[in-house]
Write a protein that holds these residues in place. Structure first.
Motif, PDB file in Angstrom:
ATOM      1  N   ALA A 189     -21.460 -24.586  11.063  1.00 39.66           N
ATOM      2  CA  ALA A 189     -22.156 -25.204  12.193  1.00 39.66           C
ATOM      3  C   ALA A 189     -21.402 -25.043  13.505  1.00 39.66           C
ATOM      4  N   ASP A 190     -20.092 -25.042  13.463  1.00 47.60           N
ATOM      5  CA  ASP A 190     -19.263 -24.999  14.669  1.00 47.60           C
ATOM      6  C   ASP A 190     -19.121 -23.559  15.155  1.00 47.60           C
ATOM      7  N   PRO A 191     -19.576 -23.248  16.382  1.00 47.40           N
ATOM      8  CA  PRO A 191     -19.475 -21.874  16.900  1.00 47.40           C
ATOM      9  C   PRO A 191     -18.045 -21.354  16.953  1.00 47.40           C
ATOM     10  N   GLU A 192     -17.089 -22.223  17.258  1.00 46.81           N
ATOM     11  CA  GLU A 192     -15.692 -21.783  17.320  1.00 46.81           C
ATOM     12  C   GLU A 192     -15.179 -21.377  15.942  1.00 46.81           C
ATOM     13  N   VAL A 193     -15.595 -22.106  14.924  1.00 48.82           N
ATOM     14  CA  VAL A 193     -15.186 -21.771  13.559  1.00 48.82           C
ATOM     15  C   VAL A 193     -15.881 -20.485  13.119  1.00 48.82           C
ATOM     16  N   SER A 194     -17.141 -20.312  13.521  1.00 49.35           N
ATOM     17  CA  SER A 194     -17.856 -19.068  13.226  1.00 49.35           C
ATOM     18  C   SER A 194     -17.144 -17.868  13.845  1.00 49.35           C
ATOM     19  N   GLU A 195     -16.648 -18.060  15.068  1.00 51.63           N
ATOM     20  CA  GLU A 195     -15.931 -16.978  15.754  1.00 51.63           C
ATOM     21  C   GLU A 195     -14.653 -16.618  14.991  1.00 51.63           C
ATOM     22  N   LYS A 196     -13.960 -17.630  14.478  1.00 53.33           N
ATOM     23  CA  LYS A 196     -12.756 -17.372  13.682  1.00 53.33           C
ATOM     24  C   LYS A 196     -13.103 -16.600  12.413  1.00 53.33           C
ATOM     25  N   MET A 197     -14.206 -16.987  11.789  1.00 53.96           N
ATOM     26  CA  MET A 197     -14.629 -16.310  10.563  1.00 53.96           C
ATOM     27  C   MET A 197     -14.927 -14.842  10.850  1.00 53.96           C
ATOM     28  N   GLN A 198     -15.626 -14.584  11.950  1.00 50.48           N
ATOM     29  CA  GLN A 198     -15.964 -13.203  12.296  1.00 50.48           C
ATOM     30  C   GLN A 198     -14.711 -12.388  12.595  1.00 50.48           C
ATOM     31  N   LYS A 199     -13.767 -12.979  13.314  1.00 50.61           N
ATOM     32  CA  LYS A 199     -12.530 -12.274  13.638  1.00 50.61           C
ATOM     33  C   LYS A 199     -11.721 -11.972  12.379  1.00 50.61           C
ATOM     34  N   MET A 200     -11.746 -12.899  11.424  1.00 51.77           N
ATOM     35  CA  MET A 200     -11.034 -12.665  10.173  1.00 51.77           C
ATOM     36  C   MET A 200     -11.640 -11.486   9.420  1.00 51.77           C
ATOM     37  N   LEU A 201     -12.966 -11.442   9.362  1.00 54.38           N
ATOM     38  CA  LEU A 201     -13.644 -10.330   8.693  1.00 54.38           C
ATOM     39  C   LEU A 201     -13.357  -9.011   9.405  1.00 54.38           C
TER      40      LEU A 201
END
Length: 247
Positions: free
Chosen positions: A211-223
């Motif tokens: 739900a959190d856009p900042e956490v989504s951004e971290k997930m994308q950067k990790m991938l």
């Protein structure tokens, strides 16, 4: 009928591949070389793993000349024997399950790179089996929908031995049992179908939204960091990324 219906994930992977073609060619070239060595033959007719790798290469738009050159080189190149398959499992931000498949000639280097990617963005590398129970291995064939009749494609897929079929946005997604993948892919190829992607994947049972856009951004950067590694061949995950984040 429905497959895992996450074309967004496949689409983003393809778009990323289109933008980093040289690295993708190198990774697929390594897979082809290992397939020649492990399959014991440079003849696709006698090496099913090599046939599947060639199909994956073609789906990634690797030119036929490149494929033939790589296979010919691998047949007489002992360096392919140095590579080994490694699998890593862990959790990304918000508990997203992640499986990383690597082909490496230095397992210490690869393990360090993978661990760094997880830890840098709030994930953690786990032990073998910690998330793989959430996934099932399936053959997945994706075909562009434009200009094709859904009923015809579905009939062809099921006749070839597919276990599932889904119309997902602008593509058709065909699922198979891993043991049936090669036969289904070859049958569809003979019928003239071209593939956006064609490989055996780790498909999650359920997907996790963030739900959190900042956490989504971290997930994308990790991938992104994992996929940018020279040793990493595939990254499978159960993140249900919003479409606008995939593009």
């Amino acid at each position: 009928m429905s497959g895992h219906s996450k074309w967004n994930n496949i689409k983003r992977k393809k778009e990323k591949a289109d933008g980093a073609r040289a690295k993708i060619f190198t990774k697929i070239g390594r897979e082809l070389a290992v397939a020649v060595k492990e399959g014991g033959s440079a003849d696709p007719a006698a090496n099913s793993r090599l046939r599947d790798c060639i199909a994956k290469a073609k789906a990634a738009n690797v030119p036929n000349d490149n494929i033939e050159r790589i296979i010919k080189k691998a047949a007489g190149d002992a360096s392919a024997d140095n590579y080994e398959n490694m699998t890593y499992e862990g959790y990304g931000p918000s508990g997203v399950a992640v499986i990383v498949e690597a082909l490496t000639d230095n397992r210490n280097r690869t393990a360090a790179d993978v661990r760094h990617a997880f830890e840098k963005y709030g994930g953690n590398l786990g032990t073998s089996g910690c998330v793989s129970f959430m996934f099932n291995q399936k053959g997945v064939i994706v075909i562009e929908r434009e200009g094709l009749d859904e009923d015809t494609v579905m009939a062809d897929a099921l006749e070839a031995g597919a276990s599932d079929f889904a119309a997902d946005g602008d593509v058709f997604e065909i699922s198979t049992e891993p043991s049936d993948f090669s036969g289904v892919r070859e049958d569809l190829e003979k019928k003239g179908y071209a593939f956006v992607s064609a490989e055996v994947e780790m498909v999650p049972d359920t997907y996790t939204a963030i739900a959190d856009p900042e956490v989504s951004e971290k997930m994308q950067k990790m991938l992104d960091l994992l996929e940018d590694s020279d040793d990493v061949q595939n990254v499978w995950h159960n993140w249900d990324a919003p479409e606008d984040e995939e593009e």
